[in-house]
Enzyme design. Structure first.
Site, PDB file in Angstrom:
ATOM      1  N   ARG A  84       5.187  -9.002  -4.196  1.00  0.00           N
ATOM      2  CA  ARG A  84       4.407  -8.104  -5.057  1.00  0.00           C
ATOM      3  C   ARG A  84       3.588  -8.871  -6.099  1.00  0.00           C
ATOM      4  NH1 ARG A  84       8.321  -2.818  -6.000  1.00  0.00           N
ATOM      5  NH2 ARG A  84       7.473  -1.668  -4.235  1.00  0.00           N
ATOM      6  N   GLY A  91      10.159   0.188   1.489  1.00  0.00           N
ATOM      7  CA  GLY A  91      10.703  -1.086   1.052  1.00  0.00           C
ATOM      8  C   GLY A  91      11.564  -1.762   2.110  1.00  0.00           C
ATOM      9  N   GLY A 126       7.795   4.860  -2.375  1.00  0.00           N
ATOM     10  CA  GLY A 126       7.621   6.257  -2.780  1.00  0.00           C
ATOM     11  C   GLY A 126       6.160   6.654  -2.880  1.00  0.00           C
ATOM     12  N   LYS A 173      17.504   9.133   4.169  1.00  0.00           N
ATOM     13  CA  LYS A 173      17.541  10.559   3.826  1.00  0.00           C
ATOM     14  C   LYS A 173      16.341  11.349   4.333  1.00  0.00           C
ATOM     15  CE  LYS A 173      19.252  12.165  -0.056  1.00  0.00           C
ATOM     16  NZ  LYS A 173      19.226  12.443  -1.516  1.00  0.00           N
TER      17      LYS A 173
HETATM   18  P1  ADP Z   1      12.598   2.518   3.649  1.00  0.00           P
HETATM   19  O1  ADP Z   1      12.903   1.750   2.380  1.00  0.00           O
HETATM   20  O2  ADP Z   1      11.970   1.638   4.683  1.00  0.00           O
HETATM   21  O3  ADP Z   1      11.821   3.769   3.384  1.00  0.00           O
HETATM   22  P2  ADP Z   1      15.133   3.868   3.534  1.00  0.00           P
HETATM   23  O4  ADP Z   1      15.322   3.410   2.142  1.00  0.00           O
HETATM   24  O5  ADP Z   1      14.870   5.315   3.763  1.00  0.00           O
HETATM   25  O6  ADP Z   1      13.998   2.994   4.258  1.00  0.00           O
HETATM   26  O7  ADP Z   1      16.460   3.530   4.377  1.00  0.00           O
HETATM   27  C1  ADP Z   1      16.904   2.216   4.541  1.00  0.00           C
HETATM   28  C2  ADP Z   1      18.392   2.168   4.664  1.00  0.00           C
HETATM   29  O8  ADP Z   1      18.870   3.040   5.667  1.00  0.00           O
HETATM   30  C3  ADP Z   1      18.874   0.789   5.054  1.00  0.00           C
HETATM   31  O9  ADP Z   1      19.600   0.236   3.984  1.00  0.00           O
HETATM   32  C4  ADP Z   1      19.765   1.014   6.276  1.00  0.00           C
HETATM   33  O10 ADP Z   1      20.969   0.285   6.229  1.00  0.00           O
HETATM   34  C5  ADP Z   1      20.047   2.486   6.188  1.00  0.00           C
HETATM   35  N1  ADP Z   1      20.380   3.056   7.488  1.00  0.00           N
HETATM   36  C6  ADP Z   1      19.587   3.123   8.570  1.00  0.00           C
HETATM   37  N2  ADP Z   1      20.231   3.688   9.595  1.00  0.00           N
HETATM   38  C7  ADP Z   1      21.469   3.982   9.174  1.00  0.00           C
HETATM   39  C8  ADP Z   1      22.608   4.597   9.762  1.00  0.00           C
HETATM   40  N3  ADP Z   1      22.579   5.004  11.022  1.00  0.00           N
HETATM   41  N4  ADP Z   1      23.709   4.769   9.001  1.00  0.00           N
HETATM   42  C9  ADP Z   1      23.711   4.361   7.722  1.00  0.00           C
HETATM   43  N5  ADP Z   1      22.686   3.780   7.104  1.00  0.00           N
HETATM   44  C10 ADP Z   1      21.567   3.577   7.821  1.00  0.00           C
HETATM   45 MG    MG Z   2      14.436   2.023   0.868  1.00  0.00          MG
END
Ligand code: ADP
Ligand code: MG
Length: 403
Positions: free
Chosen positions: A38, A352, A375, A199
């Site tokens: 960043r 992220g 976000g 989520k």
């Molecule tokens: P991003 O930052 O790319 O938007 P998120 O923050 O929504 O992604 O989610 C990332 C997290 O989701 C990671 O830490 C990963 O370990 C977790 N994750 C992905 N699949 C699973 C799963 N099946 N069970 C539990 N955690 C998971």
């Molecule tokens: Mg994340």
């Protein structure tokens, strides 16, 4: 739609002090910057301003100190790294505002750089306090916002300050908005969206929007279990939350009535618990037995998703396919990451953890656009207005013709 805000390229800055809101919210460990992505992303704007004879006052938040001074969240390590990257001294202000800061800003010559302390040390930052915004504004004559990752927040340093000073878009912010807008407004087709992560309720807005504009949405990560739960499937101990199940049920109904395909995994990798050492098994199907949890998509799903990505005109990927931080559950994310890296279409990765996955696999150079804003990128893709962008001055038609 072209970017409609005035660009830093069109600002008159020679001999002036410019307050630049940057996103230096970087991971620290033992007082050192662990990942300077960043900081490097802000360099083009900072270098442009220095070349044009501006004195720079930089503001950023770091972590969530909650409106009080937390020494472990000082921007000092960031200042040291920035100084190395810019090749010039960076003066570290002891605070965000106050007499000492005014003095330090007043002493700056053209090309010199002052870094304010963590804006969230001030309780007024997240409350968008007009007093704090006014004090920040008094440090400079021009405001530039290059903190795309914070642009979805109406905070004093991202929004309030632009009510006092003419606000211009930094090069990074401009590029982020342009690249992400193109995905939803004018994508090469088919537009394939791969969504994963934790989520659904955080990402329900994007799912909604993409059901209207995308050709296919592929779901992975923990998110798929909210969908499976909504379909009445057995999910064992897999991660889900009630709010997300409601959102998933609505998305399934909307998908059934739309032209967009919503695709769920066909196989899974299971573990006993959320741990790299846990007992592991591959499940050729999606009904999770008692005592197990889904921690990755299976190999058939990985191959299916990779094929969809390979055939896409535009790919947007947000959210890992599994708990990729743990090697036994990284294969699904790896399959999508490899496919995105090799895809002939236009590729955009946001979020992220997804960006971290691309970096972990050494594939970050192979993506057309890696968004620095989690976000903020989701809100922009949803079609929401970003307060930190809205507050900037509009581009004059003539600005566009000249640049
Ligand atoms: P991003 O930052 O790319 O938007 P998120 O923050 O929504 O992604 O989610 C990332 C997290 O989701 C990671 O830490 C990963 O370990 C977790 N994750 C992905 N699949 C699973 C799963 N099946 N069970 C539990 N955690 C998971
Ligand atoms: Mg994340």
């Amino acid at each position: 739609m072209a970017f409609s805000k005035a660009s830093v390229r069109d600002a008159t800055v020679k001999g002036r002090r410019v307050l630049v809101r940057v996103d230096f919210n970087v991971p620290l460990k033992d007082g050192e910057v662990v990942d300077d992505t960043r900081i490097r992303a802000a360099l083009p704007t900072l270098e442009l301003l220095r070349e044009r004879g501006a004195a720079l006052v930089l503001a950023s938040h770091l972590g969530r100190p909650g409106g009080e001074v937390k020494p472990e969240l000082s921007l000092a390590p960031v200042g040291r790294r920035l100084s190395e990257l810019l090749g010039v001294p960076v003066t570290q202000a002891p605070k965000v505002i106050g007499a000492e800061v005014d003095l330090a800003a007043g002493c700056l010559g053209p090309g010199e750089v002052l870094l304010l302390e963590n804006t969230r040390f001030e309780p007024g930052e997240t409350k968008n306090d007009p007093m704090l915004a006014g004090s920040l504004a008094s440090l400079a004559q021009v405001y530039v916002n290059d903190a795309f990752g914070a642009a979805h927040r109406a905070h004093a340093s991202t929004e309030g300050v632009a009510r006092h000073l003419p606000g211009y878009a930094g090069l990074l912010l401009e590029r982020e908005v342009t690249e992400l807008s193109k995905v939803v407004e004018d994508p090469a087709r088919p537009l394939v969206v791969v969504l994963g992560g934790a989520k659904v309720s955080d990402k329900v807005g994007v799912i909604d929007r993409f059901l209207e504009v995308a050709d296919q949405i592929l779901i992975g990560g923990a998110m798929c279990f909210s969908f499976f739960k909504a379909q009445g499937k057995e999910i064992g101990n897999s991660l889900y939350d009630e709010e997300s199940v409601v959102a998933a049920r609505e998305a399934l109904a909307k998908a059934a009535a739309s032209d967009c395909a919503l695709t769920l995994p066909v196989d899974l990798v299971l573990g006993r618990e959320f741990s790299a050492e846990t007992e592991r098994q591959e499940l050729d199907g999606i009904e999770v037995p008692d005592g197990w949890m889904g921690l990755d998509v299976g190999p058939r799903t990985g191959a299916l998703y990779a094929e969809a990505v390979a055939g896409a005109g535009t790919v947007l990927w947000n959210g890992p396919m599994g708990a990729f931080e743990m090697e036994p559950f990284a294969a699904g994310t790896r399959a999508v990451a490899d496919a995105v890296a090799a895809a002939p279409g236009k590729t955009v990765v946001g979020g992220g953890d997804s960006v971290a996955a691309m970096v972990q696999f050494g594939l970050e150079e192979k993506v057309d656009w890696l968004s620095t804003g989690g976000g903020a990128s989701l809100e922009l893709l949803e079609g929401k207005k970003l307060p930190g962008v809205e507050a900037l001055i509009d581009a004059k038609p003539t600005d566009r013709e000249e640049s």
